[in-house]
Design a protein around this motif. Structure first.
Motif, PDB file in Angstrom:
ATOM      1  N   ASP A   2     -27.189  31.320 -17.271  1.00 56.29           N
ATOM      2  CA  ASP A   2     -26.640  29.873 -17.503  1.00 56.29           C
ATOM      3  C   ASP A   2     -26.743  29.207 -16.079  1.00 56.29           C
ATOM      4  OD1 ASP A   2     -25.526  27.609 -18.262  1.00 56.29           O
ATOM      5  OD2 ASP A   2     -23.369  28.617 -18.216  1.00 56.29           O
ATOM      6  N   SER A   3     -27.482  28.242 -16.126  1.00 57.70           N
ATOM      7  CA  SER A   3     -27.550  27.457 -14.952  1.00 57.70           C
ATOM      8  C   SER A   3     -27.020  25.871 -15.136  1.00 57.70           C
ATOM      9  CB  SER A   3     -29.116  27.362 -14.705  1.00 57.70           C
ATOM     10  OG  SER A   3     -29.858  26.579 -15.664  1.00 57.70           O
ATOM     11  N   SER A   4     -25.922  25.911 -15.970  1.00 57.77           N
ATOM     12  CA  SER A   4     -25.570  24.407 -16.331  1.00 57.77           C
ATOM     13  C   SER A   4     -24.698  23.898 -14.957  1.00 57.77           C
ATOM     14  CB  SER A   4     -24.745  24.566 -17.594  1.00 57.77           C
ATOM     15  OG  SER A   4     -23.689  25.378 -17.374  1.00 57.77           O
ATOM     16  N   HIS A   5     -24.227  24.863 -14.116  1.00 58.93           N
ATOM     17  CA  HIS A   5     -23.595  24.527 -12.943  1.00 58.93           C
ATOM     18  C   HIS A   5     -24.743  24.003 -11.940  1.00 58.93           C
ATOM     19  CE1 HIS A   5     -24.671  28.597 -12.500  1.00 58.93           C
ATOM     20  NE2 HIS A   5     -24.287  28.615 -11.227  1.00 58.93           N
ATOM     21  N   VAL A   6     -25.985  24.185 -12.026  1.00 61.16           N
ATOM     22  CA  VAL A   6     -26.895  24.110 -10.984  1.00 61.16           C
ATOM     23  C   VAL A   6     -27.528  22.777 -10.936  1.00 61.16           C
ATOM     24  CG1 VAL A   6     -29.003  24.609 -10.097  1.00 61.16           C
ATOM     25  CG2 VAL A   6     -27.473  26.291 -10.941  1.00 61.16           C
ATOM     26  N   HIS A   7     -27.551  22.019  -9.845  1.00 59.43           N
ATOM     27  CA  HIS A   7     -27.903  20.602  -9.886  1.00 59.43           C
ATOM     28  C   HIS A   7     -29.179  20.616  -9.119  1.00 59.43           C
ATOM     29  CE1 HIS A   7     -24.360  18.750 -11.756  1.00 59.43           C
ATOM     30  NE2 HIS A   7     -23.600  19.841 -11.038  1.00 59.43           N
ATOM     31  N   VAL A   8     -30.209  20.398  -9.565  1.00 58.59           N
ATOM     32  CA  VAL A   8     -31.253  20.197  -8.828  1.00 58.59           C
ATOM     33  C   VAL A   8     -31.909  18.698  -8.412  1.00 58.59           C
ATOM     34  CG1 VAL A   8     -33.999  20.928  -8.777  1.00 58.59           C
ATOM     35  CG2 VAL A   8     -32.129  22.331  -9.852  1.00 58.59           C
ATOM     36  N   ILE A   9     -31.781  18.278  -7.298  1.00 61.37           N
ATOM     37  CA  ILE A   9     -32.001  16.846  -6.821  1.00 61.37           C
ATOM     38  C   ILE A   9     -33.139  16.947  -5.862  1.00 61.37           C
ATOM     39  CG2 ILE A   9     -29.864  16.081  -7.746  1.00 61.37           C
ATOM     40  CD1 ILE A   9     -29.139  15.935  -4.684  1.00 61.37           C
ATOM     41  N   LYS A  10     -33.644  15.738  -5.658  1.00 65.54           N
ATOM     42  CA  LYS A  10     -34.737  15.535  -4.577  1.00 65.54           C
ATOM     43  C   LYS A  10     -33.938  14.872  -3.212  1.00 65.54           C
ATOM     44  CE  LYS A  10     -38.646  14.898  -7.297  1.00 65.54           C
ATOM     45  NZ  LYS A  10     -39.739  13.834  -7.774  1.00 65.54           N
ATOM     46  N   ARG A  11     -34.450  15.311  -2.131  1.00 68.10           N
ATOM     47  CA  ARG A  11     -33.691  14.928  -0.978  1.00 68.10           C
ATOM     48  C   ARG A  11     -33.330  13.419  -0.980  1.00 68.10           C
ATOM     49  NH1 ARG A  11     -36.869  16.438   4.139  1.00 68.10           N
ATOM     50  NH2 ARG A  11     -37.637  17.738   2.693  1.00 68.10           N
ATOM     51  N   ASN A  12     -34.171  12.442  -1.397  1.00 70.85           N
ATOM     52  CA  ASN A  12     -33.767  11.269  -1.319  1.00 70.85           C
ATOM     53  C   ASN A  12     -32.751  10.671  -2.319  1.00 70.85           C
ATOM     54  OD1 ASN A  12     -35.868  11.522  -3.506  1.00 70.85           O
ATOM     55  ND2 ASN A  12     -36.516   9.616  -3.401  1.00 70.85           N
ATOM     56  N   GLU A  13     -32.560  11.799  -3.203  1.00 77.82           N
ATOM     57  CA  GLU A  13     -31.371  11.289  -4.226  1.00 77.82           C
ATOM     58  C   GLU A  13     -30.051  11.996  -3.907  1.00 77.82           C
ATOM     59  OE1 GLU A  13     -33.134  13.094  -7.605  1.00 77.82           O
ATOM     60  OE2 GLU A  13     -34.384  11.545  -7.915  1.00 77.82           O
ATOM     61  N   LEU A  14     -29.987  12.586  -2.762  1.00 79.18           N
ATOM     62  CA  LEU A  14     -28.753  13.381  -2.192  1.00 79.18           C
ATOM     63  C   LEU A  14     -27.724  12.618  -2.158  1.00 79.18           C
ATOM     64  CD1 LEU A  14     -27.616  16.215  -1.610  1.00 79.18           C
ATOM     65  CD2 LEU A  14     -28.206  15.759   0.850  1.00 79.18           C
ATOM     66  N   HIS A  15     -27.853  11.487  -1.326  1.00 78.08           N
ATOM     67  CA  HIS A  15     -26.597  10.875  -0.977  1.00 78.08           C
ATOM     68  C   HIS A  15     -26.003  10.086  -2.355  1.00 78.08           C
ATOM     69  CE1 HIS A  15     -24.400   6.767   0.300  1.00 78.08           C
ATOM     70  NE2 HIS A  15     -23.938   7.686   1.128  1.00 78.08           N
ATOM     71  N   LEU A  27     -15.488  12.706   1.615  1.00 75.32           N
ATOM     72  CA  LEU A  27     -15.805  13.589   2.690  1.00 75.32           C
ATOM     73  C   LEU A  27     -15.717  12.483   3.936  1.00 75.32           C
ATOM     74  CD1 LEU A  27     -18.890  15.525   1.844  1.00 75.32           C
ATOM     75  CD2 LEU A  27     -16.702  16.251   1.790  1.00 75.32           C
ATOM     76  N   THR A  28     -15.402  12.988   5.208  1.00 75.21           N
ATOM     77  CA  THR A  28     -15.481  12.405   6.292  1.00 75.21           C
ATOM     78  C   THR A  28     -16.852  12.145   6.762  1.00 75.21           C
ATOM     79  OG1 THR A  28     -14.889  14.132   7.801  1.00 75.21           O
ATOM     80  CG2 THR A  28     -12.974  13.007   6.785  1.00 75.21           C
ATOM     81  N   PRO A  29     -17.075  11.051   7.681  1.00 72.28           N
ATOM     82  CA  PRO A  29     -18.461  11.358   8.246  1.00 72.28           C
ATOM     83  C   PRO A  29     -18.790  12.721   9.018  1.00 72.28           C
ATOM     84  CG  PRO A  29     -17.054   9.135   8.794  1.00 72.28           C
ATOM     85  CD  PRO A  29     -16.248   9.979   8.124  1.00 72.28           C
ATOM     86  N   ALA A  30     -17.745  13.286   9.750  1.00 77.57           N
ATOM     87  CA  ALA A  30     -17.790  14.492  10.390  1.00 77.57           C
ATOM     88  C   ALA A  30     -18.310  15.485   9.352  1.00 77.57           C
ATOM     89  CB  ALA A  30     -16.737  14.943  11.099  1.00 77.57           C
ATOM     90  N   GLN A  31     -17.602  15.538   8.142  1.00 77.54           N
ATOM     91  CA  GLN A  31     -17.997  16.549   7.066  1.00 77.54           C
ATOM     92  C   GLN A  31     -19.314  16.463   6.716  1.00 77.54           C
ATOM     93  OE1 GLN A  31     -14.414  15.439   4.847  1.00 77.54           O
ATOM     94  NE2 GLN A  31     -13.661  17.655   5.163  1.00 77.54           N
ATOM     95  N   VAL A  32     -19.527  14.887   6.330  1.00 76.70           N
ATOM     96  CA  VAL A  32     -21.082  14.679   5.978  1.00 76.70           C
ATOM     97  C   VAL A  32     -22.102  15.069   6.732  1.00 76.70           C
ATOM     98  CG1 VAL A  32     -22.697  12.794   5.504  1.00 76.70           C
ATOM     99  CG2 VAL A  32     -20.237  12.727   4.389  1.00 76.70           C
ATOM    100  N   ASP A  33     -21.893  14.941   8.126  1.00 77.04           N
ATOM    101  CA  ASP A  33     -22.716  15.689   9.329  1.00 77.04           C
ATOM    102  C   ASP A  33     -22.813  17.049   9.135  1.00 77.04           C
ATOM    103  OD1 ASP A  33     -23.329  13.070  10.181  1.00 77.04           O
ATOM    104  OD2 ASP A  33     -21.681  13.036  11.955  1.00 77.04           O
ATOM    105  N   ALA A  34     -21.856  17.702   8.786  1.00 78.13           N
ATOM    106  CA  ALA A  34     -21.600  19.026   8.995  1.00 78.13           C
ATOM    107  C   ALA A  34     -22.758  19.712   7.667  1.00 78.13           C
ATOM    108  CB  ALA A  34     -20.305  19.766   8.830  1.00 78.13           C
ATOM    109  N   VAL A  35     -22.344  19.065   6.391  1.00 74.52           N
ATOM    110  CA  VAL A  35     -23.103  19.407   5.528  1.00 74.52           C
ATOM    111  C   VAL A  35     -24.713  19.105   5.510  1.00 74.52           C
ATOM    112  CG1 VAL A  35     -23.577  18.993   3.060  1.00 74.52           C
ATOM    113  CG2 VAL A  35     -21.353  19.000   3.611  1.00 74.52           C
ATOM    114  N   TYR A  36     -24.894  18.110   6.180  1.00 70.10           N
ATOM    115  CA  TYR A  36     -26.513  17.751   6.447  1.00 70.10           C
ATOM    116  C   TYR A  36     -26.856  18.928   7.304  1.00 70.10           C
ATOM    117  CZ  TYR A  36     -30.306  15.399   8.627  1.00 70.10           C
ATOM    118  OH  TYR A  36     -31.592  15.136   9.104  1.00 70.10           O
TER     119      TYR A  36
END
Length: 62
Positions: A2-15, A27-36
């Motif tokens: 089951d892959s219903s929990h998987v989200h496949v997206i292109k980089r330009n669609e991430l935000h 997310l705080t700006p610092a958290q966004v930076d960490a994820v990035y």
């Protein structure tokens, strides 16, 4: 599998996708930076590995 929990997206669609999925806490700006940084580090691989990943993702969607 089951892959219903998987989200496949292109980089330009991430935000846009993160904004859509984030419904409670922002997310705080610092958290966004960490994820990035984590995502960028994971994307720095050889083309052969990227191609294998793409084929694997295609198998979930077909």
């Amino acid at each position: 599998m089951d892959s219903s929990h998987v989200h496949v997206i292109k980089r330009n669609e991430l935000h846009r996708k993160i904004k859509k999925l984030a419904t409670v806490n922002r997310l705080t700006p610092a958290q966004v930076d960490a994820v990035y940084k984590q995502l960028k580090q994971q994307s720095q691989v050889e083309q052969e590995i990227k191609d294998a990943h793409i084929e694997s993702v295609k198998s979930f969607t077909s």
